[in-house]
Motif scaffolding. Structure first.
Motif, mmCIF file in Angstrom:
data_model
loop_
_atom_site.group_PDB
_atom_site.id
_atom_site.type_symbol
_atom_site.label_atom_id
_atom_site.label_comp_id
_atom_site.label_asym_id
_atom_site.label_seq_id
_atom_site.Cartn_x
_atom_site.Cartn_y
_atom_site.Cartn_z
ATOM 1 N N ASN A 172 -3.349 1.755 5.864
ATOM 2 C CA ASN A 172 -3.343 3.120 5.312
ATOM 3 C C ASN A 172 -2.148 3.366 4.846
ATOM 4 N N GLY A 173 -1.673 3.060 3.505
ATOM 5 C CA GLY A 173 -0.270 3.282 3.005
ATOM 6 C C GLY A 173 -0.144 4.970 2.933
ATOM 7 N N VAL A 174 -1.036 5.652 2.586
ATOM 8 C CA VAL A 174 -0.843 7.021 2.241
ATOM 9 C C VAL A 174 -0.579 7.644 3.468
ATOM 10 N N LYS A 175 -1.064 7.344 4.809
ATOM 11 C CA LYS A 175 -0.879 8.084 5.895
ATOM 12 C C LYS A 175 0.640 7.824 6.642
ATOM 13 N N LYS A 219 0.675 -1.208 -0.092
ATOM 14 C CA LYS A 219 -0.106 0.040 -0.092
ATOM 15 C C LYS A 219 0.770 1.379 0.054
ATOM 16 N N MET A 220 2.035 1.453 0.545
ATOM 17 C CA MET A 220 2.728 2.494 0.656
ATOM 18 C C MET A 220 3.596 2.484 -0.549
ATOM 19 N N GLN A 221 3.902 1.527 -0.957
ATOM 20 C CA GLN A 221 4.494 1.469 -2.366
ATOM 21 C C GLN A 221 3.721 2.234 -3.453
ATOM 22 N N ALA A 277 1.230 4.129 -2.821
ATOM 23 C CA ALA A 277 1.156 5.517 -2.549
ATOM 24 C C ALA A 277 2.217 6.334 -2.913
ATOM 25 N N ALA A 278 3.491 5.988 -2.749
ATOM 26 C CA ALA A 278 4.734 6.565 -3.386
ATOM 27 C C ALA A 278 4.712 6.830 -4.750
ATOM 28 N N LYS A 279 4.459 5.585 -5.463
ATOM 29 C CA LYS A 279 4.281 5.857 -6.914
ATOM 30 C C LYS A 279 3.222 6.932 -7.296
ATOM 31 N N ALA A 280 2.273 6.855 -6.730
ATOM 32 C CA ALA A 280 1.083 7.980 -7.095
ATOM 33 C C ALA A 280 1.677 9.172 -7.024
ATOM 34 N N LYS A 281 2.717 9.522 -5.789
ATOM 35 C CA LYS A 281 3.133 10.659 -5.722
ATOM 36 C C LYS A 281 4.388 11.038 -6.282
ATOM 37 N N GLY A 282 4.765 10.227 -7.123
ATOM 38 C CA GLY A 282 6.196 10.142 -7.812
ATOM 39 C C GLY A 282 7.221 10.357 -7.054
ATOM 40 N N LEU A 283 7.240 9.740 -5.790
ATOM 41 C CA LEU A 283 8.253 9.342 -4.827
ATOM 42 C C LEU A 283 9.216 8.196 -5.058
ATOM 43 N N ILE A 318 10.756 0.586 0.101
ATOM 44 C CA ILE A 318 10.217 0.225 1.057
ATOM 45 C C ILE A 318 10.153 -1.167 1.445
ATOM 46 N N ALA A 319 10.475 -1.597 2.669
ATOM 47 C CA ALA A 319 10.544 -3.161 2.930
ATOM 48 C C ALA A 319 10.231 -3.328 4.359
ATOM 49 N N ALA A 320 9.958 -4.515 4.737
ATOM 50 C CA ALA A 320 9.220 -5.103 5.561
ATOM 51 C C ALA A 320 10.210 -6.016 6.281
ATOM 52 N N TYR A 321 10.651 -6.217 7.481
ATOM 53 C CA TYR A 321 11.466 -7.194 8.255
ATOM 54 C C TYR A 321 11.081 -7.567 9.618
#
Length: 103
Positions: A87-90, A19-21, A23-29, A33-36
């Motif tokens: 909520n990836g955006v938040k 979800k965060m990826q 959101a980042a793509k939508a913002k052009g950022l 992002i990775a989970a461990y």
């Protein structure tokens, strides 16, 4: 920007990463992002810009913050409501805000 999410096992957090990826793509950022799992902290902390903890391991905030201080990496806990709603955006906004505090 390299954003690391730490949790107990990495299962539900990997859904939040997606979800965060998005959101980042939508913002052009440009964000990596990775989970461990928390046990990988010493491996992932040196290369991170920001570390976010899943609410289920918020008890580890003090320990994680102490380790991350060595690398000047800001740390915070993902708000439970944002985590539960995936909520990836938040959560991305939280990571960006933390990254801005990095010295």
């Amino acid at each position: 920007m390299k954003i690391v999410l730490l949790c107990a096992a990495g299962m539900s957090t990997s859904m939040l990463v997606k979800k965060m990826q998005e959101a980042a793509k939508a913002k052009g950022l440009d964000a990596d992002i990775a989970a461990y799992s928390e046990s990988q902290l010493t491996k992932v902390a040196p290369g991170a810009d920001v570390i976010l903890l899943g609410p289920q391991i918020r008890f580890a905030l003090k320990k994680v913050s102490a380790e991350c201080e060595k690398y000047n990496v800001p740390v915070d806990v993902i708000p439970p409501a944002d985590y539960g709603m995936m909520n990836g955006v938040k959560v991305l906004a939280l990571a960006e805000k933390l990254a801005a505090t990095k010295k």
